[in-house]
Motif scaffolding. Structure first.
Motif, PDB file in Angstrom:
ATOM      1  N   ARG A 151      -8.542  12.878  10.442  1.00 48.07           N
ATOM      2  CA  ARG A 151      -7.186  12.313  10.402  1.00 48.07           C
ATOM      3  C   ARG A 151      -7.230  10.829  10.048  1.00 48.07           C
ATOM      4  N   ARG A 152      -8.163  10.088  10.638  1.00 45.89           N
ATOM      5  CA  ARG A 152      -8.293   8.662  10.322  1.00 45.89           C
ATOM      6  C   ARG A 152      -8.632   8.460   8.849  1.00 45.89           C
ATOM      7  N   ALA A 153      -9.541   9.282   8.341  1.00 42.51           N
ATOM      8  CA  ALA A 153      -9.931   9.159   6.927  1.00 42.51           C
ATOM      9  C   ALA A 153      -8.751   9.486   6.016  1.00 42.51           C
ATOM     10  N   LEU A 154      -8.015  10.555   6.320  1.00 42.84           N
ATOM     11  CA  LEU A 154      -6.848  10.917   5.500  1.00 42.84           C
ATOM     12  C   LEU A 154      -5.785   9.825   5.549  1.00 42.84           C
ATOM     13  N   ARG A 155      -5.604   9.249   6.719  1.00 44.51           N
ATOM     14  CA  ARG A 155      -4.600   8.180   6.837  1.00 44.51           C
ATOM     15  C   ARG A 155      -5.044   6.910   6.114  1.00 44.51           C
ATOM     16  N   ALA A 156      -6.332   6.626   6.126  1.00 40.00           N
ATOM     17  CA  ALA A 156      -6.840   5.466   5.379  1.00 40.00           C
ATOM     18  C   ALA A 156      -6.613   5.676   3.882  1.00 40.00           C
ATOM     19  N   ILE A 157      -6.873   6.896   3.408  1.00 40.24           N
ATOM     20  CA  ILE A 157      -6.637   7.204   1.994  1.00 40.24           C
ATOM     21  C   ILE A 157      -5.142   7.131   1.690  1.00 40.24           C
ATOM     22  N   ALA A 158      -4.310   7.605   2.621  1.00 37.83           N
ATOM     23  CA  ALA A 158      -2.855   7.540   2.435  1.00 37.83           C
ATOM     24  C   ALA A 158      -2.390   6.085   2.318  1.00 37.83           C
ATOM     25  N   ILE A 159      -2.915   5.221   3.151  1.00 39.87           N
ATOM     26  CA  ILE A 159      -2.550   3.797   3.096  1.00 39.87           C
ATOM     27  C   ILE A 159      -3.006   3.202   1.764  1.00 39.87           C
ATOM     28  N   PHE A 160      -4.207   3.572   1.321  1.00 47.20           N
ATOM     29  CA  PHE A 160      -4.731   3.100   0.044  1.00 47.20           C
ATOM     30  C   PHE A 160      -3.829   3.541  -1.104  1.00 47.20           C
ATOM     31  N   GLU A 161      -3.405   4.790  -1.100  1.00 49.28           N
ATOM     32  CA  GLU A 161      -2.518   5.310  -2.148  1.00 49.28           C
ATOM     33  C   GLU A 161      -1.151   4.621  -2.102  1.00 49.28           C
ATOM     34  N   ALA A 162      -0.630   4.400  -0.903  1.00 46.84           N
ATOM     35  CA  ALA A 162       0.648   3.693  -0.774  1.00 46.84           C
ATOM     36  C   ALA A 162       0.516   2.261  -1.282  1.00 46.84           C
ATOM     37  N   ALA A 163      -0.622   1.620  -1.001  1.00 48.05           N
ATOM     38  CA  ALA A 163      -0.851   0.252  -1.494  1.00 48.05           C
ATOM     39  C   ALA A 163      -0.896   0.233  -3.021  1.00 48.05           C
ATOM     40  N   LYS A 164      -1.514   1.256  -3.639  1.00 47.24           N
ATOM     41  CA  LYS A 164      -1.523   1.332  -5.101  1.00 47.24           C
ATOM     42  C   LYS A 164      -0.101   1.514  -5.623  1.00 47.24           C
ATOM     43  N   GLY A 165       0.708   2.305  -4.931  1.00 49.09           N
ATOM     44  CA  GLY A 165       2.102   2.477  -5.329  1.00 49.09           C
ATOM     45  C   GLY A 165       2.886   1.179  -5.202  1.00 49.09           C
ATOM     46  N   LEU A 166       2.666   0.442  -4.110  1.00 49.02           N
ATOM     47  CA  LEU A 166       3.351  -0.845  -3.924  1.00 49.02           C
ATOM     48  C   LEU A 166       2.920  -1.860  -4.972  1.00 49.02           C
ATOM     49  N   ALA A 167       1.625  -1.878  -5.297  1.00 49.71           N
ATOM     50  CA  ALA A 167       1.135  -2.807  -6.323  1.00 49.71           C
ATOM     51  C   ALA A 167       1.757  -2.476  -7.679  1.00 49.71           C
ATOM     52  N   ALA A 168       1.847  -1.198  -7.992  1.00 49.58           N
ATOM     53  CA  ALA A 168       2.466  -0.787  -9.259  1.00 49.58           C
ATOM     54  C   ALA A 168       3.957  -1.125  -9.263  1.00 49.58           C
ATOM     55  N   LEU A 169       4.610  -0.961  -8.117  1.00 44.70           N
ATOM     56  CA  LEU A 169       6.030  -1.309  -8.019  1.00 44.70           C
ATOM     57  C   LEU A 169       6.228  -2.807  -8.221  1.00 44.70           C
ATOM     58  N   ALA A 170       5.389  -3.621  -7.585  1.00 45.03           N
ATOM     59  CA  ALA A 170       5.491  -5.084  -7.753  1.00 45.03           C
ATOM     60  C   ALA A 170       5.244  -5.474  -9.206  1.00 45.03           C
ATOM     61  N   ALA A 171       4.239  -4.867  -9.831  1.00 48.29           N
ATOM     62  CA  ALA A 171       3.963  -5.166 -11.242  1.00 48.29           C
ATOM     63  C   ALA A 171       5.131  -4.737 -12.117  1.00 48.29           C
ATOM     64  N   GLY A 172       5.714  -3.589 -11.822  1.00 47.40           N
ATOM     65  CA  GLY A 172       6.852  -3.106 -12.599  1.00 47.40           C
ATOM     66  C   GLY A 172       8.060  -4.011 -12.477  1.00 47.40           C
ATOM     67  N   VAL A 173       8.342  -4.456 -11.261  1.00 42.20           N
ATOM     68  CA  VAL A 173       9.464  -5.369 -11.056  1.00 42.20           C
ATOM     69  C   VAL A 173       9.199  -6.687 -11.786  1.00 42.20           C
ATOM     70  N   GLY A 174       7.959  -7.165 -11.716  1.00 40.75           N
ATOM     71  CA  GLY A 174       7.605  -8.398 -12.423  1.00 40.75           C
ATOM     72  C   GLY A 174       7.782  -8.253 -13.924  1.00 40.75           C
ATOM     73  N   LEU A 226      -0.677  13.038   2.401  1.00 40.05           N
ATOM     74  CA  LEU A 226      -1.955  12.827   3.078  1.00 40.05           C
ATOM     75  C   LEU A 226      -1.746  12.385   4.523  1.00 40.05           C
ATOM     76  N   TRP A 227      -0.751  11.549   4.744  1.00 39.99           N
ATOM     77  CA  TRP A 227      -0.438  11.101   6.101  1.00 39.99           C
ATOM     78  C   TRP A 227      -0.071  12.297   6.976  1.00 39.99           C
ATOM     79  N   LYS A 228       0.653  13.245   6.387  1.00 36.82           N
ATOM     80  CA  LYS A 228       1.078  14.455   7.110  1.00 36.82           C
ATOM     81  C   LYS A 228       0.029  15.572   7.042  1.00 36.82           C
TER      82      LYS A 228
END
Length: 169
Positions: free
Chosen positions: A17-40, A105-107
């Motif tokens: 569960r910890r590993a899946l949640r770490a991967i989920a956070i990593f994927e969400a961070a990639k989504g946030l980075a792409a969103l920030a780049a897109g807005v920029g 992944l979180w779920k």
């Protein structure tokens, strides 16, 4: 009918569960980075990017003939040539996939493990080629992290399949 969340044998459930949640956070961070780049990028839609880059160079008293300022101007010109209105739907799709995968992944959803393993595996050949073209610690690290994530998710799917086979008997 078996649940989507059959815990595979193997790593302890809390560690899994910890590993899946770490991967989920990593994927969400990639989504946030792409969103920030897109807005920029969208903020640059109605601006002369080359002129902004030149103004930035002058602001910091940098010589445009030097290697890094020249590189900045080169990429400003490339960015000016891209039709950002065409790029926006692609970026939105990428961002959506990253957030949906992170949620799944979180779920601890099986489909999210499949999505993560397959989408991550698609990047591995590109990362290997990039590392061969430009060897470096960062490129090697990106490849290593991706291989570990894909390997972990594939192992989880394999263990889940083995657990289903045992439960059928």
């Amino acid at each position: 009918m078996p649940s989507d969340n059959i815990a595979p044998a193997g790593p302890e459930p809390a560690g899994r569960r910890r590993a899946l949640r770490a991967i989920a956070i990593f994927e969400a961070a990639k989504g946030l980075a792409a969103l920030a780049a897109g807005v920029g990028l969208l903020q640059l839609l109605h601006h002369d990017i080359h002129r902004l880059a030149v103004a930035l160079l002058w602001r910091f008293h940098l010589d445009p003939a030097l290697p890094y300022p020249t590189l900045l101007l080169h990429y400003a010109d490339l960015l000016s040539a891209i039709d950002l209105r065409t790029l926006a739907p692609v970026a939105l799709a990428y961002i959506s996939v990253r957030f949906v995968e992170a949620w799944g992944l979180w779920k601890e959803k099986t489909w999210a493990e499949w999505l993560g393993a397959l989408s991550g595996a698609l990047y591995i050949p590109l990362e290997v080629a990039h590392l061969a073209h430009r060897p470096g610690a960062i490129n090697a690290g990106v490849l290593l992290v991706n291989v570990v994530v894909v390997g972990f998710l594939a192992f989880q799917l394999w263990m889940r399949r083995a657990a289903k086979a045992v439960n059928k008997v």
